[in-house]
Scaffold this motif. Structure first.
Motif, short mmCIF file in Angstrom:
data_model
loop_
_atom_site.label_atom_id
_atom_site.label_comp_id
_atom_site.label_asym_id
_atom_site.label_seq_id
_atom_site.Cartn_x
_atom_site.Cartn_y
_atom_site.Cartn_z
N UNK A 50 8.51 59.00 -8.93
CA UNK A 50 8.34 60.42 -9.29
C UNK A 50 6.88 60.77 -9.48
N UNK A 51 6.13 59.90 -10.21
CA UNK A 51 4.72 60.18 -10.48
C UNK A 51 3.88 60.23 -9.21
N UNK A 52 4.14 59.27 -8.30
CA UNK A 52 3.38 59.28 -7.05
C UNK A 52 3.74 60.50 -6.21
N UNK A 53 4.99 60.95 -6.31
CA UNK A 53 5.39 62.15 -5.59
C UNK A 53 4.69 63.38 -6.11
N UNK A 54 4.54 63.45 -7.44
CA UNK A 54 3.82 64.59 -8.03
C UNK A 54 2.36 64.60 -7.56
N UNK A 55 1.72 63.43 -7.53
CA UNK A 55 0.33 63.35 -7.07
C UNK A 55 0.20 63.79 -5.61
N UNK A 56 1.18 63.42 -4.78
CA UNK A 56 1.15 63.86 -3.38
C UNK A 56 1.33 65.36 -3.28
N UNK A 57 2.18 65.89 -4.16
CA UNK A 57 2.41 67.34 -4.18
C UNK A 57 1.13 68.09 -4.56
N UNK A 58 0.32 67.47 -5.45
CA UNK A 58 -0.92 68.08 -5.92
C UNK A 58 -2.15 67.47 -5.20
N UNK A 59 -1.97 67.15 -3.92
CA UNK A 59 -3.05 66.44 -3.22
C UNK A 59 -4.35 67.22 -3.19
N UNK A 60 -4.28 68.54 -3.18
CA UNK A 60 -5.51 69.32 -3.16
C UNK A 60 -6.28 69.18 -4.46
N UNK A 61 -5.55 69.06 -5.56
CA UNK A 61 -6.19 68.97 -6.87
C UNK A 61 -6.72 67.57 -7.14
N UNK A 105 -8.73 60.35 -2.17
CA UNK A 105 -8.61 58.96 -2.58
C UNK A 105 -7.34 58.73 -3.40
N UNK A 106 -7.12 59.60 -4.37
CA UNK A 106 -5.92 59.48 -5.20
C UNK A 106 -4.67 59.74 -4.37
N UNK A 107 -4.74 60.72 -3.47
CA UNK A 107 -3.59 61.04 -2.63
C UNK A 107 -3.20 59.87 -1.73
#
Length: 275
Positions: free
Chosen positions: A39-50, A54-56
């Motif tokens: 779930x957490x990695x999915x949220x980070x992918x969803x917020x890839x612009x923010x 590197x994090x994405x």
């Protein structure tokens, strides 16, 4: 021997101490970690612009990894979840004590000709009648007061699978027949399933084999309803279609009776390895 285990079972269940739950906390941690990571990695992918590339990219790697690990785990867990069918918690009727036993090797397949039958303490009874001197009808509480014995035997299905070294606890069939007093003109022992459909028979000689048992426990636990509990017949020397599930009546008759599967072509003498 017969006192208080249902209360102990409920207490242990509330406290998470019921046997078989030793690995449950670790399993929950693993499930929660997998779910939170995915779930957490999915949220980070969803917020890839923010979060930036590197994090994405890291989140994408983690998300894909957890997906490939988690998906097989979910499928496996869903398939093996059916093991709860064998737990005593499914039972609507529970004996009050748990004997020493256990150690069956193999897995039962669940075959039924009707829906899985269930009972309550109020509507279950066990009858012996027909050509006997003493007819009996026991309630569940009275039936549990009968003296029981323990035996170890193999269980063979005519379709080719077996479960070995089963520990059964119950009343030897020949002792029930002795208690009822079989009349001289009785030749056949007829067994009725509580499903109202299934019946089968043994000759008197077969019914008096020393390992025929009216069982209430398997491997130290109440027999679950999908395996024929609360009470089932066990005839180890014959294929399992003779071991009537949900047994609730035994009738002594003079003539012959053709059982459910025998009507459909199965051998009346279901000796293991010979039928």
């Amino acid at each position: 021997m017969m006192a208080g285990v249902l209360r102990i079972y409920n207490k242990n269940k509330e406290e998470g101490r019921y046997e078989g739950n030793a690995g449950a906390p670790a399993q929950r941690v693993w499930q929660e970690t997998l779910l939170l990571g995915w779930f957490g990695s999915g949220v980070l992918l969803w917020q890839f612009k923010a979060v930036g590339p590197r994090v994405s990219n890291t989140a994408l790697t983690v998300h894909d990894l957890l997906t490939w690990i988690g998906l097989p785990y979910i499928i496996y867990h869903s398939l093996t979840r059916t093991k709860w069918l064998k737990e005593p918690a499914r039972r609507s009727i529970k004996p009050e004590a748990r004997p020493v036993g256990g150690g069956a090797q193999g897995h039962f397949r669940v075959y039924t000709v009707t829906d899985i039958t269930s009972f309550s303490n109020e509507n279950w009874s066990f009858t012996i009648d027909g050509l006997v001197n003493n007819k009996f009808k026991w309630s569940w509480e009275d039936f549990l007061k009968l003296k029981r014995k323990v035996q170890v035997s193999d269980f063979h299905c005519v379709t080719g699978w077996s479960v070995y070294n089963n520990t059964w606890e119950g009343i030897p069939l020949r002792e029930l027949l002795q208690k009822a007093g079989v009349k001289p003109n009785a030749k056949t022992v007829k067994f009725y399933s509580g499903d109202g459909v299934y019946t089968d028979t043994l000759t008197l000689d077969q019914a008096n084999m020393d390992d025929c048992m009216v069982a209430v426990m398997h491997d130290g636990k109440p027999i679950p309803s999908d395996l024929g509990g609360p009470v089932r017949l066990i005839v180890p020397k014959m294929y399992a279609y003779k071991s009537v599930k949900w047994l609730n009546r035994i009738e002594l008759i003079e003539g012959e009776h053709v059982g459910y599967w025998e009507q459909r072509g199965y051998s009346n003498d279901a000796w293991v390895g010979m039928s």
